[in-house]
Design an enzyme around this catalytic site. Sequence first.
Site, mmCIF file in Angstrom:
data_model
loop_
_atom_site.group_PDB
_atom_site.id
_atom_site.type_symbol
_atom_site.label_atom_id
_atom_site.label_comp_id
_atom_site.label_asym_id
_atom_site.label_seq_id
_atom_site.Cartn_x
_atom_site.Cartn_y
_atom_site.Cartn_z
ATOM 1 C CG HIS A 72 -1.969 -1.004 1.220
ATOM 2 N ND1 HIS A 72 -2.961 -1.058 2.170
ATOM 3 C CD2 HIS A 72 -2.228 -2.026 0.358
ATOM 4 C CE1 HIS A 72 -3.771 -2.060 1.908
ATOM 5 N NE2 HIS A 72 -3.342 -2.663 0.821
ATOM 6 C CE1 TYR A 197 -4.965 3.236 11.872
ATOM 7 C CE2 TYR A 197 -4.653 3.234 9.487
ATOM 8 C CZ TYR A 197 -4.305 2.775 10.749
ATOM 9 O OH TYR A 197 -3.301 1.862 10.887
ATOM 10 N N PRO A 289 -2.346 -0.860 19.153
ATOM 11 C CG PRO A 289 -4.234 -2.153 18.696
ATOM 12 C CD PRO A 289 -3.479 -1.526 19.819
ATOM 13 C CE LYS A 293 5.172 2.560 13.395
ATOM 14 N NZ LYS A 293 5.374 2.178 12.007
ATOM 15 C CE1 TYR A 381 -0.420 3.370 10.002
ATOM 16 C CE2 TYR A 381 0.468 2.372 8.018
ATOM 17 C CZ TYR A 381 -0.483 2.411 9.015
ATOM 18 O OH TYR A 381 -1.502 1.469 9.027
#
Length: 390
Positions: A72, A197, A289, A293, A381
Amino acid sequence: MRTQVGIVGAGPAGLLLSHLLHLQGIESVVLERRSRDHAEGRVRAGVLEQGTTDTLVEAGVGERLLREGLPHEGIELRFGGAGHRIAFEKLVPGHVITVYGQQEIVKDLIAARLAAGGDVRFEVDDVALHDVDSGRPYLTFGGERLDCDFIVGCDGFHGVSRPSIPPGVLTTYEREYPFAWLGVLARVRPSADELIYARTERGFALHSMRSPEISRFYLQVSPDEDLAAWPDERVWDELKTRLETVPGFTLTTGEIIDKGVTPMRGFVAEPMQYGRLFLAGDAAHIVPPTGAKGLNLAVADVRVLTRALAHRYETGSADLLDGYSRACLRRVWRAQHFSWWMTTLLHTFDTDDPYARRLQTSHLEYVTSSEAAARTLAENYVGLPYEPGD
């Protein structure tokens, strides 16, 4: 029995460490109290940083990952009736995240270790650590004894390794969050090409995936949530309410094949070593979560430890081993902060505090309108670069 490195736990951290040590010519034995079926079937995290993917490929266990993983180049932050894409290809060129289930990594690593003649033992009872502060540590299990040069605890938050360190040696830091995640695995094609998100007044939601046919979803719920109170129909209704907030988006529903409630916590134990015992992965640290990570930190830990152990056997010097905890904790605390930041950015904390909600919205608007702010999110990220030599 004797080996150079005794490893407790056959999760991704323990198995990858054993494989990386093998590539350096260092022997190890892996002990796991659960069955192989359990290790290979447990559904956990599935978002890999660029560095994690590179590590697995370089170690020769990335063939299936490259074939079946889903790369992605961005994620979407959804709030206020609109979606905002964080474009990795623009903000951090050459870096992506790859969606590939943790259980698939475990399968690949077990296959690699067994193919190489590695010693991985499942369903081992009564594992105990002894004399870890001496030059002759050893493990006992099922009436047997395994002498080691070093022991590595990769047995998770509830394992036996961290409690084997005497009281007063460790300093622990912990943050409990006032909510949990209801996780759902569904046999349904993902409704979007990238992770979503979503922040809503009803709470956070995440749309993710595990394959082109399997989707993964999360809902913010109370920390004492009763799973029985969430029949499939209610799960889908709530997911649609929290995710169908932008024009033209429709959530595809289907068969739910797994549900679970995950508490949200941050935890760090310092130092990550005592004598000849070293902690890696969840045995030493837990992150909420939201920032994806946990697995990635475990991989970073074992990279550092592999280099340190190889240096010790090659030169006799313990310099890198002595600095293991210090080297790992820099990355651990950066991940703790990023995970806390993502969590506070997207979750509902106090529905009776309109001031806090407006601050949260202002922060989201800044992150999605400022290239500098978006780049900070993106580079954390996809994963910060490893330290030189790690």
